[in-house]
Motif scaffolding. Sequence first.
Motif, mmCIF file in Angstrom:
data_model
loop_
_atom_site.group_PDB
_atom_site.id
_atom_site.type_symbol
_atom_site.label_atom_id
_atom_site.label_comp_id
_atom_site.label_asym_id
_atom_site.label_seq_id
_atom_site.Cartn_x
_atom_site.Cartn_y
_atom_site.Cartn_z
ATOM 1 N N UNK A 67 30.466 40.684 35.599
ATOM 2 C CA UNK A 67 29.074 40.683 36.075
ATOM 3 C C UNK A 67 28.157 39.732 35.321
ATOM 4 N N UNK A 68 28.473 39.448 34.048
ATOM 5 C CA UNK A 68 27.614 38.531 33.286
ATOM 6 C C UNK A 68 27.652 37.126 33.871
ATOM 7 N N UNK A 69 28.772 36.804 34.549
ATOM 8 C CA UNK A 69 28.824 35.509 35.220
ATOM 9 C C UNK A 69 27.723 35.429 36.280
ATOM 10 N N UNK A 70 27.611 36.484 37.061
ATOM 11 C CA UNK A 70 26.577 36.506 38.082
ATOM 12 C C UNK A 70 25.184 36.549 37.493
ATOM 13 N N UNK A 71 25.027 37.301 36.399
ATOM 14 C CA UNK A 71 23.727 37.408 35.758
ATOM 15 C C UNK A 71 23.260 36.055 35.213
ATOM 16 N N UNK A 72 24.221 35.190 34.832
ATOM 17 C CA UNK A 72 23.843 33.851 34.357
ATOM 18 C C UNK A 72 23.178 33.052 35.457
ATOM 19 N N UNK A 73 23.485 33.391 36.712
ATOM 20 C CA UNK A 73 22.836 32.737 37.840
ATOM 21 C C UNK A 73 21.512 33.407 38.169
ATOM 22 N N UNK A 74 21.515 34.757 38.291
ATOM 23 C CA UNK A 74 20.277 35.457 38.699
ATOM 24 C C UNK A 74 19.176 35.334 37.644
ATOM 25 N N UNK A 110 31.393 36.931 43.936
ATOM 26 C CA UNK A 110 32.712 36.617 43.371
ATOM 27 C C UNK A 110 32.810 37.061 41.919
ATOM 28 N N UNK A 111 31.722 36.947 41.169
ATOM 29 C CA UNK A 111 31.725 37.406 39.776
ATOM 30 C C UNK A 111 31.963 38.915 39.719
ATOM 31 N N UNK A 112 31.278 39.664 40.593
ATOM 32 C CA UNK A 112 31.475 41.111 40.618
ATOM 33 C C UNK A 112 32.875 41.477 41.083
ATOM 34 N N UNK A 113 33.430 40.705 42.025
ATOM 35 C CA UNK A 113 34.787 40.963 42.501
ATOM 36 C C UNK A 113 35.805 40.802 41.379
ATOM 37 N N UNK A 134 23.526 29.081 46.936
ATOM 38 C CA UNK A 134 24.863 29.673 46.809
ATOM 39 C C UNK A 134 24.889 30.804 45.791
ATOM 40 N N UNK A 135 23.735 31.192 45.284
ATOM 41 C CA UNK A 135 23.673 32.193 44.214
ATOM 42 C C UNK A 135 24.333 33.504 44.624
ATOM 43 N N UNK A 136 24.062 33.973 45.839
ATOM 44 C CA UNK A 136 24.615 35.261 46.279
ATOM 45 C C UNK A 136 26.140 35.240 46.275
ATOM 46 N N UNK A 137 26.720 34.133 46.699
ATOM 47 C CA UNK A 137 28.183 34.030 46.724
ATOM 48 C C UNK A 137 28.764 34.019 45.307
ATOM 49 N N UNK A 138 28.090 33.352 44.388
ATOM 50 C CA UNK A 138 28.554 33.342 42.998
ATOM 51 C C UNK A 138 28.532 34.761 42.435
ATOM 52 N N UNK A 139 27.447 35.483 42.669
ATOM 53 C CA UNK A 139 27.327 36.856 42.180
ATOM 54 C C UNK A 139 28.406 37.745 42.802
#
Length: 447
Positions: free
Chosen positions: A434-441, A427-430, A420-425
């Motif tokens: 962006x740091x929310x998504x970076x915490x996943x990537x 939504x974070x960018x939306x 589900x990483x892509x979906x988290x990223x």
Amino acid sequence: MISRLDLRGTALSSLDARGLRDALPRAEFDVDAALDVVRPLCADVQARGVQALLELGERFDGARPTSLRVPREVLRAAVEQLDPAIRGALLESIRRARLVHADQRRTDTSTTVTDGGVVTERWVPVDRVGLYVPGGIAVYPSSVVMNVVPAQAAEVPSLAVASPPQSTNTGVFHGYPHPTILAACELLGVDEVYAVGGAQAVAMFAYGASDEDGTTVCEPVTLVTGPGNIYVAAAKRLLKGLIGIDAEAGPTEIAILADDAADADLVAADMISQAEHDELAAAVLVTDSPELAEQVERALDTRAGATRHAVRVKTALGGRQSGIVLVDSLDDGIRVVDAYAAEHLEIQTRDAAAVAARIRNAGAIFVGAYAPVSLGDYCAGSNHVLPTGGCACHSSGLSVQSFLRGIHVVDYSREALQEVAAQVVTLANAEDLPAHGEAVTARFPDA
């Protein structure tokens, strides 16, 4: 003695939900005004602890106990000297309340969202609760039962009771809460009891209390429950956040929805039973039968004059908070009682159970002629600490759930997160975070 509000014809249809609620009888209960009174009291308790509590008890309750915490031997003496009939009644009340509240205990639930991804909702009791039991113009050992039983069923590890010191107590009980309240605590196995009343009791629970030498007498709590007067409600409002609260309880109230099948004398008896609590207590009858309304008025006149607390009852029934509301139909009556959202609602109609099933807003519903509010006050097994002042449209009465917190436990494997990483990223960018998504990537540097 009691006023009438005629909502027949176009009177009801012209009112929206808010207008109807505003038109119905209701006690004046200005908690905001009481805040100015309780704020310095709470600050004094925070600053001076036990000394302030003893002085405030002497000032407001006319009594100064030997110690703030009731000694265990005094609790035991209260049970030893308790009238056997009262002891038996309390034990039966406790037994029935435990039966009902035991079935309210929640179990943890786990949901498998995906392979390797599980969310569990864990139910955990609060660490420590302060249970307030009022003790002004009446004595409420039943409120000890109603507060303690659900807290124990929730397995709260630490609980304390506070109730006002009594100047009329003699002997070993002098300056302590009423002996019947102390006996109820002992019967329930509660040995941490304080002779503190009013707003200062809420402050003691919120801040804790120490002696002048720094010795801790009462540890602070995380949640305060229990009914009380306007100053107790104001202290709860003031300290909410530092502590959790159950509700800001106002004057007690009963609404009765009745048709021409109801017994006018029983309706009057039930209205008076709540009116004797307090001069601000509310008693409201909603009926589509003018004949019943007249019969109830006559029965109120007869019964109110004969009851022990006649002055208090007549004041309550004659106040703006009480009245008889006339409607055209039972459907209209249901709309009215839903708008009123009573603490206690009795249904005394034909097919009372079916009518009760249509009600959306009430603290507790009492079905038929043989379920008076008095039963719920003591021995139905239900809880009598209920939302007042129309709050039953959004709040519930005290229960095991009041003492529990739901905690979500999120347990995901590497593979489940990657899925589900892509979906988290996205939504974070939306949300431009962006740091929310970076915490996943960051967990998948080679992806």
